[in-house]
Design an enzyme around this catalytic site. Structure first.
Site, mmCIF file in Angstrom:
data_model
loop_
_atom_site.group_PDB
_atom_site.id
_atom_site.type_symbol
_atom_site.label_atom_id
_atom_site.label_comp_id
_atom_site.label_asym_id
_atom_site.label_seq_id
_atom_site.Cartn_x
_atom_site.Cartn_y
_atom_site.Cartn_z
ATOM 1 N N GLY A 207 0.827 -1.211 0.000
ATOM 2 C CA GLY A 207 0.000 0.000 0.000
ATOM 3 C C GLY A 207 0.854 1.250 0.000
ATOM 4 O O GLY A 207 1.692 1.420 0.873
ATOM 5 N N SER A 208 0.701 2.151 -0.969
ATOM 6 C CA SER A 208 1.664 3.219 -1.133
ATOM 7 C C SER A 208 1.181 4.247 -2.153
ATOM 8 O O SER A 208 0.008 4.268 -2.527
ATOM 9 C CB SER A 208 3.001 2.620 -1.581
ATOM 10 O OG SER A 208 2.783 1.615 -2.560
ATOM 11 N N ARG A 209 2.119 5.097 -2.635
ATOM 12 C CA ARG A 209 1.789 6.156 -3.575
ATOM 13 C C ARG A 209 2.985 6.451 -4.471
ATOM 14 O O ARG A 209 4.134 6.255 -4.050
ATOM 15 C CB ARG A 209 1.410 7.425 -2.797
ATOM 16 C CG ARG A 209 0.829 8.535 -3.637
ATOM 17 C CD ARG A 209 0.394 9.684 -2.764
ATOM 18 N NE ARG A 209 1.238 10.847 -2.881
ATOM 19 C CZ ARG A 209 1.299 11.831 -2.001
ATOM 20 N NH1 ARG A 209 0.586 11.766 -0.892
ATOM 21 N NH2 ARG A 209 2.069 12.870 -2.197
#
Length: 248
Positions: A207-209
């Site tokens: 989960g990240s950007r």
């Protein structure tokens, strides 16, 4: 004589297939699978099924599907799967600024938020040479928040495209940002490496950007709330009109 049921000559046969799992995920699948077996051994089916579901999710998280990258001059390809959450003009991070980076003027930043259900293999937005890879340790706040670009663990990458007829080369900078569940950014490239547009350059676990900084001659071709596909979605295009308004 050709069969009437045969496809026309030159027509490829396309079949869906289960995406392969990236080798980086094998050890995590093994650990989750071992926990599922131990749960069954100690507590029976009651513990096995939730842990088996966890094992399946881990395998899906590391899936590495085949992507077909659009070809053409002036195209910037999305480096990540996910939701377009921000399109705004912001100062360039100091790690990407300067004459050896993206310069010092503010640029349009397109932020792509990856949930734990998205593919997490990141890809090169353009073909060229990796000029910078800068890793910074940090916090693990929610990656969808704006402050994550300054506070979280992150990795900045600059790709320099091939020179044009005048000898000018476009540079694209992007940042991999770890989220609340992400605990490691895994690079596949280093400075000096040559990459193709859409080539795998790294992944972020869980989960990240990814933030992409577009030069002024590149207009965004995505809108807020749109979902991007790494290696396939055209994020920006030279000489085009912007697809959406840009926050200043």
């Amino acid at each position: 004589m050709a069969s009437l049921d045969a496809p026309p000559v030159g027509t490829p046969t396309i079949r869906w297939r289960v995406p392969e799992m990236h080798p980086e995920g094998r050890k995590f699948v093994f650990i989750a699978g071992a926990l599922a077996m131990l749960g069954y051994w100690w507590f029976g089916w009651f513990a096995f099924w939730p842990l088996a579901g966890l094992t399946l999710w881990v395998a899906l998280f590391f899936r590495d599907p085949v992507r077909v990258t659009p070809q053409g001059d002036g195209l910037i390809i999305a480096p990540a799967d996910g939701l377009i959450t921000m399109i705004e003009r912001v100062p360039v991070p100091r790690e990407l600024a300067g004459e050896n980076g993206l310069g010092d003027a503010p640029l349009v930043r397109v932020s792509i938020f990856m949930s734990v259900f998205d593919v997490h293999i990141n890809r090169a937005p353009i073909a060229g040479t990796i000029r910078q890879v800068v890793y910074i340790s940090g916090k693990f706040v929610n990656a969808s928040l704006d402050k994550a670009s300054e506070d979280n663990e992150r990795q900045h990458i600059v790709v320099e495209g091939r020179p044009d007829a005048d000898g000018n080369a476009r540079r694209i900078g992007f940042t991999q940002i770890a989220g609340q569940l992400a605990r490691r950014i895994v690079p596949f490239v280093k400075p000096g490496d040559m990459v193709a547009a859409g080539q795998r350059i790294g992944l972020i676990r869980f989960g990240s950007r990814v933030d992409v900084y577009l030069p002024d001659d590149i207009a965004p071709q995505v809108a807020l709330g749109q979902r991007s596909v790494a290696g396939e979605t055209v994020l920006g295009r030279a000489g085009a009109s912007a697809a959406t308004g840009i926050a200043q």
